[in-house]
Design a protein around this motif. Structure first.
Motif, PDB file in Angstrom:
ATOM      1  N   SER A 150      12.723   5.699  10.281  1.00  0.00           N
ATOM      2  CA  SER A 150      13.188   7.075  10.137  1.00  0.00           C
ATOM      3  C   SER A 150      13.441   7.342   8.652  1.00  0.00           C
ATOM      4  N   PHE A 151      12.928   8.470   8.133  1.00  0.00           N
ATOM      5  CA  PHE A 151      13.121   8.773   6.714  1.00  0.00           C
ATOM      6  C   PHE A 151      14.607   8.882   6.359  1.00  0.00           C
ATOM      7  N   GLU A 152      15.404   9.463   7.237  1.00  0.00           N
ATOM      8  CA  GLU A 152      16.821   9.678   6.928  1.00  0.00           C
ATOM      9  C   GLU A 152      17.678   8.461   7.265  1.00  0.00           C
ATOM     10  N   LYS A 153      17.508   7.921   8.474  1.00  0.00           N
ATOM     11  CA  LYS A 153      18.392   6.853   8.931  1.00  0.00           C
ATOM     12  C   LYS A 153      18.014   5.485   8.394  1.00  0.00           C
ATOM     13  N   GLU A 154      16.739   5.296   8.029  1.00  0.00           N
ATOM     14  CA  GLU A 154      16.285   3.966   7.590  1.00  0.00           C
ATOM     15  C   GLU A 154      15.590   4.046   6.228  1.00  0.00           C
ATOM     16  N   ASP A 155      16.119   4.899   5.376  1.00  0.00           N
ATOM     17  CA  ASP A 155      15.530   5.080   4.051  1.00  0.00           C
ATOM     18  C   ASP A 155      15.512   3.776   3.262  1.00  0.00           C
ATOM     19  N   GLU A 156      16.614   3.061   3.283  1.00  0.00           N
ATOM     20  CA  GLU A 156      16.720   1.815   2.512  1.00  0.00           C
ATOM     21  C   GLU A 156      15.759   0.765   3.054  1.00  0.00           C
ATOM     22  N   GLU A 157      15.706   0.652   4.390  1.00  0.00           N
ATOM     23  CA  GLU A 157      14.804  -0.335   5.000  1.00  0.00           C
ATOM     24  C   GLU A 157      13.338  -0.006   4.689  1.00  0.00           C
ATOM     25  N   LEU A 158      13.010   1.291   4.698  1.00  0.00           N
ATOM     26  CA  LEU A 158      11.647   1.708   4.400  1.00  0.00           C
ATOM     27  C   LEU A 158      11.269   1.356   2.966  1.00  0.00           C
ATOM     28  N   ARG A 159      12.151   1.639   2.033  1.00  0.00           N
ATOM     29  CA  ARG A 159      11.860   1.325   0.623  1.00  0.00           C
ATOM     30  C   ARG A 159      11.723  -0.177   0.424  1.00  0.00           C
ATOM     31  N   HIS A 160      12.531  -0.951   1.141  1.00  0.00           N
ATOM     32  CA  HIS A 160      12.433  -2.409   1.048  1.00  0.00           C
ATOM     33  C   HIS A 160      11.079  -2.879   1.585  1.00  0.00           C
ATOM     34  N   PHE A 161      10.653  -2.291   2.708  1.00  0.00           N
ATOM     35  CA  PHE A 161       9.358  -2.652   3.286  1.00  0.00           C
ATOM     36  C   PHE A 161       8.224  -2.360   2.306  1.00  0.00           C
ATOM     37  N   ILE A 162       8.236  -1.176   1.702  1.00  0.00           N
ATOM     38  CA  ILE A 162       7.181  -0.801   0.756  1.00  0.00           C
ATOM     39  C   ILE A 162       7.191  -1.729  -0.456  1.00  0.00           C
ATOM     40  N   LYS A 163       8.369  -2.017  -0.956  1.00  0.00           N
ATOM     41  CA  LYS A 163       8.495  -2.855  -2.151  1.00  0.00           C
ATOM     42  C   LYS A 163       7.913  -4.243  -1.929  1.00  0.00           C
ATOM     43  N   HIS A 164       8.138  -4.798  -0.732  1.00  0.00           N
ATOM     44  CA  HIS A 164       7.730  -6.187  -0.493  1.00  0.00           C
ATOM     45  C   HIS A 164       6.341  -6.318   0.143  1.00  0.00           C
ATOM     46  N   ASN A 165       5.752  -5.211   0.551  1.00  0.00           N
ATOM     47  CA  ASN A 165       4.438  -5.290   1.174  1.00  0.00           C
ATOM     48  C   ASN A 165       3.342  -4.575   0.405  1.00  0.00           C
ATOM     49  N   PHE A 166       3.721  -3.622  -0.447  1.00  0.00           N
ATOM     50  CA  PHE A 166       2.736  -2.929  -1.275  1.00  0.00           C
ATOM     51  C   PHE A 166       2.821  -3.522  -2.672  1.00  0.00           C
ATOM     52  N   VAL A 167       2.483  -4.814  -2.756  1.00  0.00           N
ATOM     53  CA  VAL A 167       2.707  -5.568  -3.990  1.00  0.00           C
ATOM     54  C   VAL A 167       1.460  -5.559  -4.856  1.00  0.00           C
ATOM     55  N   ILE A 168       1.632  -5.207  -6.111  1.00  0.00           N
ATOM     56  CA  ILE A 168       0.545  -5.247  -7.090  1.00  0.00           C
ATOM     57  C   ILE A 168       0.605  -6.597  -7.779  1.00  0.00           C
ATOM     58  N   GLY A 169      -0.323  -7.495  -7.431  1.00  0.00           N
ATOM     59  CA  GLY A 169      -0.317  -8.831  -8.003  1.00  0.00           C
ATOM     60  C   GLY A 169      -0.742  -8.849  -9.454  1.00  0.00           C
ATOM     61  N   GLU A 170      -0.523  -9.976 -10.084  1.00  0.00           N
ATOM     62  CA  GLU A 170      -0.838 -10.108 -11.509  1.00  0.00           C
ATOM     63  C   GLU A 170      -2.317  -9.913 -11.784  1.00  0.00           C
ATOM     64  N   ASN A 171      -3.155 -10.353 -10.820  1.00  0.00           N
ATOM     65  CA  ASN A 171      -4.593 -10.248 -11.038  1.00  0.00           C
ATOM     66  C   ASN A 171      -5.217  -9.005 -10.396  1.00  0.00           C
ATOM     67  N   SER A 172      -4.375  -8.192  -9.731  1.00  0.00           N
ATOM     68  CA  SER A 172      -4.923  -7.076  -8.977  1.00  0.00           C
ATOM     69  C   SER A 172      -5.623  -6.063  -9.837  1.00  0.00           C
ATOM     70  N   PHE A 173      -5.288  -6.038 -11.142  1.00  0.00           N
ATOM     71  CA  PHE A 173      -5.870  -5.022 -12.005  1.00  0.00           C
ATOM     72  C   PHE A 173      -7.254  -5.408 -12.503  1.00  0.00           C
ATOM     73  N   THR A 174      -7.652  -6.653 -12.264  1.00  0.00           N
ATOM     74  CA  THR A 174      -8.971  -7.050 -12.745  1.00  0.00           C
ATOM     75  C   THR A 174      -9.942  -7.357 -11.611  1.00  0.00           C
ATOM     76  N   LYS A 175      -9.444  -7.923 -10.520  1.00  0.00           N
ATOM     77  CA  LYS A 175     -10.327  -8.265  -9.413  1.00  0.00           C
ATOM     78  C   LYS A 175      -9.666  -7.945  -8.075  1.00  0.00           C
ATOM     79  N   VAL A 176     -10.528  -7.691  -7.099  1.00  0.00           N
ATOM     80  CA  VAL A 176     -10.039  -7.375  -5.759  1.00  0.00           C
ATOM     81  C   VAL A 176      -9.633  -8.668  -5.057  1.00  0.00           C
ATOM     82  N   GLN A 177      -8.437  -8.682  -4.488  1.00  0.00           N
ATOM     83  CA  GLN A 177      -7.980  -9.830  -3.727  1.00  0.00           C
ATOM     84  C   GLN A 177      -8.675  -9.859  -2.365  1.00  0.00           C
ATOM     85  N   ILE A 178      -9.015 -11.047  -1.898  1.00  0.00           N
ATOM     86  CA  ILE A 178      -9.666 -11.201  -0.606  1.00  0.00           C
ATOM     87  C   ILE A 178      -8.678 -11.836   0.374  1.00  0.00           C
TER      88      ILE A 178
END
Length: 805
Positions: A150-178
């Motif tokens: 829920s955007f209102e009731k679980e805002d903190e949990e949602l941001r935590h999920f995005i932070k830990h799952n939408f991770v830009i790795g060190e090499n992501s800017f040069t090559k696609v991860q498989i």
């Protein structure tokens, strides 16, 4: 609600700003509403389709059912095959004004590789069977993993999920991860770019068990062009590939090498885009799923099908119920069609397990899995062609069990064999059944020998007598009439079993049941019927289903032959095999194809058999085909139907107004108009009033011994049920509306009327809808009344023996 009263476009902008500001949310990918990807960067040097995405999502204003929204997104992606052009996102999702949901792409990707899934359905139509099938899977994954916020009731949990799952790795800017999400998509791109540059004659290679997928794995699991993983059949060695070494006649190793035809240019350019190898946590999964890289024709011949883990576990529960909780210590197990061995996952006593497979590559995969913890013994995992090799080639321990009558009683042949059929509609699949077992049993089990799984069954039954057989397979060996001779030979005691949908298995064709049935081969019992538990794709029980054996000469097509006639032709019945899966090939026409006539797939409809032909069509189409009844056989009925004139007349009504009545004025005189000129306000007289005269008893019907008592010298009108009368009334309204059109053809058939309002698409087929709202409502009313009529007919189909429950 956090985003109440926002239009959809505004909602996407706000959600992007509030939660995904660190990412690129401006990309447009096919028909996908919302995409979250890597921030754009000049130094990436990647094409748009190679840019990784974290999320593909469906957006809905207000409040909505997000399970349905994600299901709609899955159908949208599958229909457009978006994953062929773009690397798939890590997550699929959906959001509305109050909440957002995610589903890992890896949990749903198998759906996209089902051969017989109908991707042409409208993604927004929530009533199709395809929508409902995916919906259940989506709901299960989201509920199990708590991926709804829920955007209102679980805002903190949602941001935590995005932070830990939408991770830009060190090499992501040069090559696609498989990873396990995208390795198949990258394989598709590799086929187009790298494969053509490898100096291999692929046709010859495939005949020798070498597939392009092995070269891809050698590339993928390498670093600096040096394959890292052991036990692969092909390895990359800097500028060339090496195949597994083999001993030659002199006792020395031969080494087969092959190079690149373009000096490795395309190979280098391709792998510059992707990070190799993938993270080590994915290696075993990717190698274990080598089956997904096997060409379809090879899969069908060799049975390279991966048994879903849910059915592996369920089958082992059934084995425990059949043989006792200590069965793994008391019985021996041989999987003689093991593939990469996943059917044996979960078994505990490795000293009692043997696994064999046709391909040396799969043996190597299993040996590698053993090194990584698989509960098997290397010496008991071996290459063996069960349909061709002599049992003398078996390991001594297994051969000792098979040759000992008492130990053999404790041997369970536990398999998921190939489902390929050699002959289909007169055409042979090259190499499918050309085995020694085929030659040995072709006279003994007749047509059944064309099925590879029945060859496995026959050899087990013959050469491992008194053992136990626990196998996944199609159910035709239990039900089909052309398996009568097989059932005469294969007689065993049925212990227990369950069925599940075929489409829950990777790349198994068709929406039919696959059964896991356990047989005691020491009990010589004729198979007459079996009762199986039914499971949906989530493993939920849905009751039981009985499958009945049908003897040769006892199917509905045998009944139909009694009524063949050479009198005046008023149409043709096109018919095929006597089970539900063939029903789409059953229809009326007056324009039969030359091939259907040549191959005896039609019979003439005449005045003295029109009622029987209508009964045939109605019986075949009254009940909807489902995955459960897909293999049920339509049977030679008892004689009770002959005295039920109301049933006969209901069937005639059904046949007149059903969509499979494809009679057309383009095929000649239309004898099937169910109304008079005055009833529908036709502009001119019809060329034929056959049907109304027939209904009113004005025709003298002559026959050659196949007329019913009710048909002989009938002079009174047919008596129709209330349900039939309702169909006629709805049909008359439709005909009247058509004849009010300026360009109406007075002799138009039901098919012609539909074609007039619906038109044809670019492929020349009738479109499914019409722009005319009045016509649409009239047709809808007719279909509704026809469905009610079908409900009247259905119980009599079982009462008169056309089907058995």
């Amino acid at each position: 609600m956090k985003y109440a009263n926002l239009r959809e476009e505004e909602l996407k902008i706000r959600v992007g700003q509030d939660y995904f500001a660190a990412y690129d949310c401006a990309r447009i990918i096919g028909n996908i509403d919302f995409c979250v990807g890597l921030p754009r960067s000049p130094q990436l040097g990647l094409l748009p389709e190679d840019l990784p995405s974290f999320l593909w999502a469906e957006a809905k204003k207000g409040t909505s059912d997000l399970y349905k929204s994600i299901t709609q997104l899955v159908l949208t992606i599958g229909k457009a095959r978006t994953f062929d052009a773009f690397l798939p996102a890590s997550f699929l999702g959906a959001f509305d004004a109050e909440k957002i949901a995610f589903i890992p792409y890896s949990h749903i990707q198998d759906v996209f590789y089902q051969n017989d899934f109908n991707w042409n359905v409208a993604p927004s139509n929530y009533e199709t069977k395809e929508f409902k099938q995916i919906f259940e899977k989506v709901k299960e994954v989201i509920d199990k993993n708590a991926l709804l916020f829920s955007f209102e009731k679980e805002d903190e949990e949602l941001r935590h999920f995005i932070k830990h799952n939408f991770v830009i790795g060190e090499n992501s800017f040069t090559k696609v991860q498989i990873d396990k999400n995208n390795f198949l998509v990258i394989y598709t791109k590799w086929l187009q770019t790298v494969k053509p540059t490898i100096a291999v004659n692929w046709d010859i290679a495939k005949k020798n068990g070498i597939i392009d997928g092995d070269f891809y794995l050698a590339d993928l699991l390498s670093k600096e062009n040096q394959t890292l993983k052991e036990k692969l059949y092909v390895v990359l060695q800097k500028d060339h590939y090496e195949l597994a070494r083999k001993l030659n006649e002199m006792g020395m190793f031969d080494l087969t090498r092959t190079f690149f035809a373009d000096k490795q240019k395309a190979h280098t350019q391709f792998w510059n885009k992707y990070e190799r190898p993938p993270q080590k946590e994915y290696w075993d999964y990717i190698v274990e799923r080598r089956d997904l890289l096997v060409p379809q024709d090879v899969r069908e011949r060799k049975g390279s099908f991966f048994t879903p883990q849910i059915w592996v576990e369920t089958s082992q529960h059934y084995l425990a119920a059949a043989f006792g909780q200590d069965w793994q210590d008391e019985y021996f197990v041989w999987d003689c069609a093991a593939g990469t061995g996943n059917l044996l996952t979960g078994l505990t006593n490795k000293y009692h397990i043997w696994a064999s497979t046709l391909d040396k590559q799969d043996v190597d995969v299993m040996h590698d899995r053993i090194k990584n913890g698989a509960n098997l013994l290397e010496d008991q995992v071996f290459q063996f062609d069960f349909l061709n090799d002599d049992f003398k080639k078996l390991p001594e321990g297994l051969r000792d069990i098979i040759e000992d009558p008492e130990k053999r009683k404790k041997l369970i042949i536990y398999i998921n064999p190939p489902y390929a059929e050699a002959a289909k509609y007169g055409k042979n699949k090259e190499g499918v059944s050309a085995t020694k077992t085929y030659t040995q049993f072709k006279d003994t089990i007749s047509f059944a020998v064309n099925e590879l799984f029945s060859q496995f069954f026959a050899r087990v039954y013959q050469e491992i007598p008194d053992a136990k057989l626990a196998a996944f397979s199609k159910l035709k060996y239990v039900t089909a009439s052309n398996f009568s001779k097989f059932r005469t030979y294969f007689q065993a005691g049925y212990k227990a079993g369950f069925i599940c949908r075929a489409n829950s298995f990777d790349n198994v064709k068709g929406n039919f049941p696959i059964g896991f049935l356990i047989w005691d081969l020491s009990q010589k019992k004729e198979i007459t019927k079996v009762k199986c538990d039914v499971f949906d794709n989530t493993g939920k029980t849905e009751g039981q289903k009985t499958f009945v054996a049908v003897k040769k000469g006892k199917v509905i097509n045998d009944w139909l032959r009694q009524y063949y006639s050479n009198q005046q032709i008023i149409g043709y019945l096109r018919f095929v095999g006597p089970d539900f899966q063939a029903n789409t090939g059953v229809f009326f026409t007056n324009q039969p194809k030359e091939s259907d006539l040549k191959e005896s797939r039609t019979t003439k409809i005449t005045p003295n058999n029109v009622m029987k032909m209508s009964i045939y069509l109605a019986v075949r189409h009254c009940l909807p085909a489902t995955w459960l009844n897909d293999r049920d056989q339509f049977l030679f009925p008892n004689k009770k139907w002959e005295k039920d004139e109301l049933f006969q007349n209901d069937c005639l009504t059904f046949a007149l107004f059903h969509g499979q009545n494809r009679i057309s004025v383009k095929g000649g005189i239309n004898y099937w108009i169910p109304f008079t000129e005055s009833e529908v306000n036709a502009r001119t007289k019809f060329k034929s009033n056959f049907m109304t005269d027939f209904i009113k008893g004005k025709l003298k019907i002559e026959g050659n011994g196949n007329l019913l008592e009710s048909e002989k010298n009938r002079t009174t009108p047919l008596d129709f049920s209330v349900a039939s009368q309702a169909v006629f009334a709805a049909g008359k309204a439709l005909w009247q509306y058509y004849h009010a059109q300026p360009q109406a053809d007075p002799n138009a058939s039901f098919y012609d009327i539909k074609l007039h309002f619906q038109g044809k698409n670019l492929q020349g087929r009738m479109q499914s809808r019409s722009e005319d709202a009045i016509y649409t409502n009239l047709l809808s009313d007719l279909k509704e009344k026809l469905n009610l009529l079908a409900q009247n007919i259905e119980p009599k189909i079982y009462e008169y023996g056309f089907l058995k429950r």
